[in-house]
Design a protein around this motif. Structure first.
Motif, mmCIF file in Angstrom:
data_model
loop_
_atom_site.group_PDB
_atom_site.id
_atom_site.type_symbol
_atom_site.label_atom_id
_atom_site.label_comp_id
_atom_site.label_asym_id
_atom_site.label_seq_id
_atom_site.Cartn_x
_atom_site.Cartn_y
_atom_site.Cartn_z
ATOM 1 N N GLU A 275 13.804 2.258 6.127
ATOM 2 C CA GLU A 275 12.707 0.333 6.362
ATOM 3 C C GLU A 275 11.651 0.343 6.859
ATOM 4 O OE1 GLU A 275 17.161 -1.157 6.018
ATOM 5 O OE2 GLU A 275 15.951 0.829 7.509
ATOM 6 N N GLU A 276 11.725 1.195 7.958
ATOM 7 C CA GLU A 276 10.657 1.248 8.868
ATOM 8 C C GLU A 276 9.033 2.252 8.812
ATOM 9 O OE1 GLU A 276 12.518 0.298 13.682
ATOM 10 O OE2 GLU A 276 13.068 2.180 12.565
ATOM 11 N N LEU A 277 9.626 3.047 8.188
ATOM 12 C CA LEU A 277 8.320 4.055 7.778
ATOM 13 C C LEU A 277 7.863 3.312 6.419
ATOM 14 C CD1 LEU A 277 10.678 7.696 7.797
ATOM 15 C CD2 LEU A 277 8.962 6.286 9.172
ATOM 16 N N PHE A 278 8.969 2.931 5.440
ATOM 17 C CA PHE A 278 8.544 2.217 4.330
ATOM 18 C C PHE A 278 7.168 0.863 4.601
ATOM 19 C CE2 PHE A 278 8.530 -1.612 1.769
ATOM 20 C CZ PHE A 278 8.113 -0.857 0.405
ATOM 21 N N LYS A 279 7.114 0.379 5.580
ATOM 22 C CA LYS A 279 5.698 -0.123 6.253
ATOM 23 C C LYS A 279 4.845 -0.098 6.431
ATOM 24 C CE LYS A 279 9.223 -4.014 6.397
ATOM 25 N NZ LYS A 279 9.903 -5.389 7.975
ATOM 26 N N LEU A 280 5.479 1.460 7.219
ATOM 27 C CA LEU A 280 4.378 2.030 7.541
ATOM 28 C C LEU A 280 3.022 2.360 6.576
ATOM 29 C CD1 LEU A 280 2.576 3.642 10.634
ATOM 30 C CD2 LEU A 280 4.684 5.540 9.869
ATOM 31 N N ALA A 281 4.005 3.551 5.646
ATOM 32 C CA ALA A 281 3.700 3.507 4.415
ATOM 33 C C ALA A 281 2.910 2.586 3.751
ATOM 34 C CB ALA A 281 4.056 4.581 3.832
ATOM 35 N N THR A 282 3.043 2.177 3.565
ATOM 36 C CA THR A 282 1.880 0.923 2.617
ATOM 37 C C THR A 282 1.371 0.195 3.211
ATOM 38 O OG1 THR A 282 4.083 -1.556 2.889
ATOM 39 C CG2 THR A 282 4.325 0.873 1.436
ATOM 40 N N GLY A 283 1.396 -0.084 4.712
ATOM 41 C CA GLY A 283 0.168 0.163 5.707
ATOM 42 C C GLY A 283 -1.175 0.457 5.130
ATOM 43 N N TYR A 284 -0.508 1.986 5.828
ATOM 44 C CA TYR A 284 -1.497 3.106 5.460
ATOM 45 C C TYR A 284 -2.430 3.325 4.018
ATOM 46 C CZ TYR A 284 -3.286 7.677 4.680
ATOM 47 O OH TYR A 284 -3.910 8.790 4.422
ATOM 48 N N VAL A 285 -1.358 2.694 3.478
ATOM 49 C CA VAL A 285 -2.373 3.097 1.600
ATOM 50 C C VAL A 285 -3.330 2.208 1.531
ATOM 51 C CG1 VAL A 285 -0.526 1.560 0.528
ATOM 52 C CG2 VAL A 285 -1.711 3.896 -0.847
ATOM 53 N N ALA A 286 -2.778 0.259 1.994
ATOM 54 C CA ALA A 286 -4.144 -0.245 2.087
ATOM 55 C C ALA A 286 -5.492 -0.276 2.777
ATOM 56 C CB ALA A 286 -3.099 -1.255 2.873
ATOM 57 N N LEU A 287 -5.326 0.241 3.616
ATOM 58 C CA LEU A 287 -6.579 1.331 4.292
ATOM 59 C C LEU A 287 -7.216 2.343 3.594
ATOM 60 C CD1 LEU A 287 -8.663 1.125 6.572
ATOM 61 C CD2 LEU A 287 -6.655 3.060 8.048
ATOM 62 N N ALA A 288 -6.060 3.291 3.370
ATOM 63 C CA ALA A 288 -6.245 4.188 2.298
ATOM 64 C C ALA A 288 -7.462 3.615 1.096
ATOM 65 C CB ALA A 288 -5.299 5.166 2.052
ATOM 66 N N SER A 289 -6.701 2.562 0.136
ATOM 67 C CA SER A 289 -7.457 2.894 -0.585
ATOM 68 C C SER A 289 -9.059 1.891 -0.392
ATOM 69 C CB SER A 289 -6.993 0.688 -0.866
ATOM 70 O OG SER A 289 -5.747 1.436 -1.620
ATOM 71 N N VAL A 290 -9.021 1.363 1.085
ATOM 72 C CA VAL A 290 -10.627 0.877 1.014
ATOM 73 C C VAL A 290 -11.643 1.814 1.025
ATOM 74 C CG1 VAL A 290 -12.309 -0.566 2.904
ATOM 75 C CG2 VAL A 290 -9.697 -1.180 2.268
ATOM 76 N N VAL A 291 -11.522 2.867 2.343
ATOM 77 C CA VAL A 291 -11.915 4.135 2.766
ATOM 78 C C VAL A 291 -12.082 5.098 0.721
ATOM 79 C CG1 VAL A 291 -11.407 6.629 3.618
ATOM 80 C CG2 VAL A 291 -9.827 4.589 4.619
ATOM 81 N N LEU A 292 -10.923 5.352 0.461
ATOM 82 C CA LEU A 292 -11.494 5.767 -1.243
ATOM 83 C C LEU A 292 -12.896 4.414 -1.820
ATOM 84 C CD1 LEU A 292 -10.406 7.365 -3.145
ATOM 85 C CD2 LEU A 292 -8.985 5.477 -4.200
ATOM 86 N N VAL A 293 -12.715 3.875 -1.730
ATOM 87 C CA VAL A 293 -13.748 3.042 -2.232
ATOM 88 C C VAL A 293 -15.321 3.392 -2.281
ATOM 89 C CG1 VAL A 293 -14.649 0.648 -3.083
ATOM 90 C CG2 VAL A 293 -12.648 1.141 -3.100
ATOM 91 N N GLY A 294 -14.534 3.141 -0.361
ATOM 92 C CA GLY A 294 -16.559 3.656 0.868
ATOM 93 C C GLY A 294 -17.115 4.762 0.895
ATOM 94 N N LEU A 295 -16.371 5.960 0.534
ATOM 95 C CA LEU A 295 -16.383 7.397 0.109
ATOM 96 C C LEU A 295 -16.880 7.295 -1.293
ATOM 97 C CD1 LEU A 295 -13.271 9.149 1.808
ATOM 98 C CD2 LEU A 295 -15.633 9.531 2.885
ATOM 99 N N SER A 296 -15.941 7.079 -2.510
ATOM 100 C CA SER A 296 -16.951 6.820 -3.478
ATOM 101 C C SER A 296 -18.253 6.596 -3.868
ATOM 102 C CB SER A 296 -16.060 6.242 -4.442
ATOM 103 O OG SER A 296 -14.513 7.252 -4.628
ATOM 104 N N ALA A 297 -18.634 5.722 -3.284
ATOM 105 C CA ALA A 297 -19.831 4.427 -3.659
ATOM 106 C C ALA A 297 -21.219 5.565 -2.540
ATOM 107 C CB ALA A 297 -19.650 3.122 -2.801
#
Length: 392
Positions: A275-297
């Motif tokens: 459960e703890e690792l699940f929450k950590l990973a989903t938090g990371y992927v939200a940040l990675a989504s922002v980074v993906l858009v920024g790098l693509s732009a």
């Protein structure tokens, strides 16, 4: 008695039939569109049809495996998959191929849902997440080698040969499962297959908000993956200008990041709960989504900014999937097959939706793919907030 290592390898090989069916023919999509007189959107529908077939099939196969046992469902699915693969190789049109891909997916779903349920039959608690991480890590080798294998086949043959390879592989895996994989569900734990009870079970599961949150998070990540799978051949080959072989290598590297993180997830499960690792990973992927858009732009980094952003995004794909499925099956261990089927519905349902959406929005740029993937990342993060996951 079968060892854990051998069990993991067999289940991983059987589960790999799904990603092999999806990824191996990716380098051939532009060739298929040309030879079968199909548009980009029509060709991408062969992927979406596969996703829909996998989703719908698992609604039935999961409960059936709770009734008949895992072994007959798995073996029957492999046999039907072999027949459908042969039909795909002989398809005269894009419409016939799309229909047979749907049938192929229905059959593949039986093997995949049964193999996941076997793990819950034999293990409990966080051990489920550990074994799932091992299976997913080994299974993830399939997306690494599948596009490369497909590209190699295309050097000497045309696209039908790819489905002939899948036909032969399914026969081989079916024989392996028949010889080495014992039944894991005792008669005393089997549930009668009654339609009204099946509907009631699904209704009960769909009222569990903790389960729904897990399914949303994992499903959204697979929606992102299938959006990438659907669009990447056209974006990387037609837009970025890479060859079929170069695309296959870049695709493999993107998947490799998730294989590495899956190994790390298995190690971390020795110290933390799933459960703890699940929450950590989903938090990371939200940040990675922002980074993906920024790098693509960032035009100065084109196209490598997008490629790097995708690698960072998919880093947590397998950890989220393994930990979410483990938590989900531990919530309802008495219906492991049904939960596994529902998980597959979300996995491939999101895949069909996002894959088709990306194809429909394709405008000769990388932005439909990037935007869809980023939205899926945010949805995955949001799933954890539907309700906290209770420890079992």
């Amino acid at each position: 008695m079968i060892t854990i290592t051998r069990l993991v390898l067999i289940l991983a090989a059987i589960s790999a039939i799904g990603p092999l069916s999806i990824d191996m023919y990716l380098p051939a999509l532009p060739q298929m569109a040309q030879q079968l007189d199909g548009t980009v959107s029509q060709t991408q529908l062969t992927l979406s049809a596969f996703f829909v077939g996998m989703a719908l099939g698992q609604l039935l196969w999961g409960p059936l495996s709770d009734t008949l046992g895992r072994r007959p469902v798995l073996l029957g699915g492999m046999g039907c998959y072999a027949i459908a693969s042969l039909g795909c190789a002989l398809s005269p049109s894009i419409e016939v191929l799309t229909a047979l891909r749907f049938v192929q997916a229905l059959a593949a779903g039986a093997a995949i849902v049964a193999s996941r349920a076997v793990i819950r039959d034999r293990f409990g608690g966080d051990e489920v997440a550990k074994v799932l991480s091992m299976v997913l890590m080994v299974m993830a080798v399939a997306p690494l080698i599948a596009p490369i294998l497909g590209a190699l086949v295309l050097i000497w043959f045309e696209w039908p040969a790819i489905f002939l390879v899948l036909f032969g592989l399914s026969l081989l895996l079916g024989v392996l499962a028949w010889q080495a994989l014992p039944e894991s569900l005792p008669l005393a734990r089997r549930q009668p297959f009654i339609l009204s009870q099946l509907i009631a079970n699904y209704g009960r599961l769909l009222q569990d908000r903790a389960l729904l949150g897990l399914l949303l998070s994992a499903g959204a990540m697979f929606g992102a993956l299938f959006s990438f799978i659907s669009a990447a051949p056209f974006v990387y080959i037609d837009l970025f200008g890479f060859s079929e072989t170069e695309f296959s290598l870049l695709f493999a590297v993107s998947v490799l990041t998730s294989v590495i993180s899956s190994h790390l997830n298995r190690r971390l499960l020795e110290r933390f709960h799933a459960e703890e690792l699940f929450k950590l990973a989903t938090g990371y992927v939200a940040l990675a989504s922002v980074v993906l858009v920024g790098l693509s732009a960032f035009k100065a980094l084109y196209p490598w900014g997008t490629i790097a952003g995708l690698m960072l995004f998919f880093l947590t794909l397998l950890p989220i999937a393994a930990n979410a499925l483990s938590c989900a099956m531990n919530l309802h261990p008495e219906m492991a097959g049904t939960v596994s089927g529902l998980f597959g519905v979300m996995q491939f349902g999101f895949g069909a939706l996002m894959g088709a959406l990306t194809g429909l929005l394709y405008n000769q740029t990388h932005w439909p793919m990037v935007a869809t993937i980023a939205i899926c990342g945010v949805l995955s993060w949001g799933g954890r907030y539907i309700t906290p996951v209770a420890k079992k």
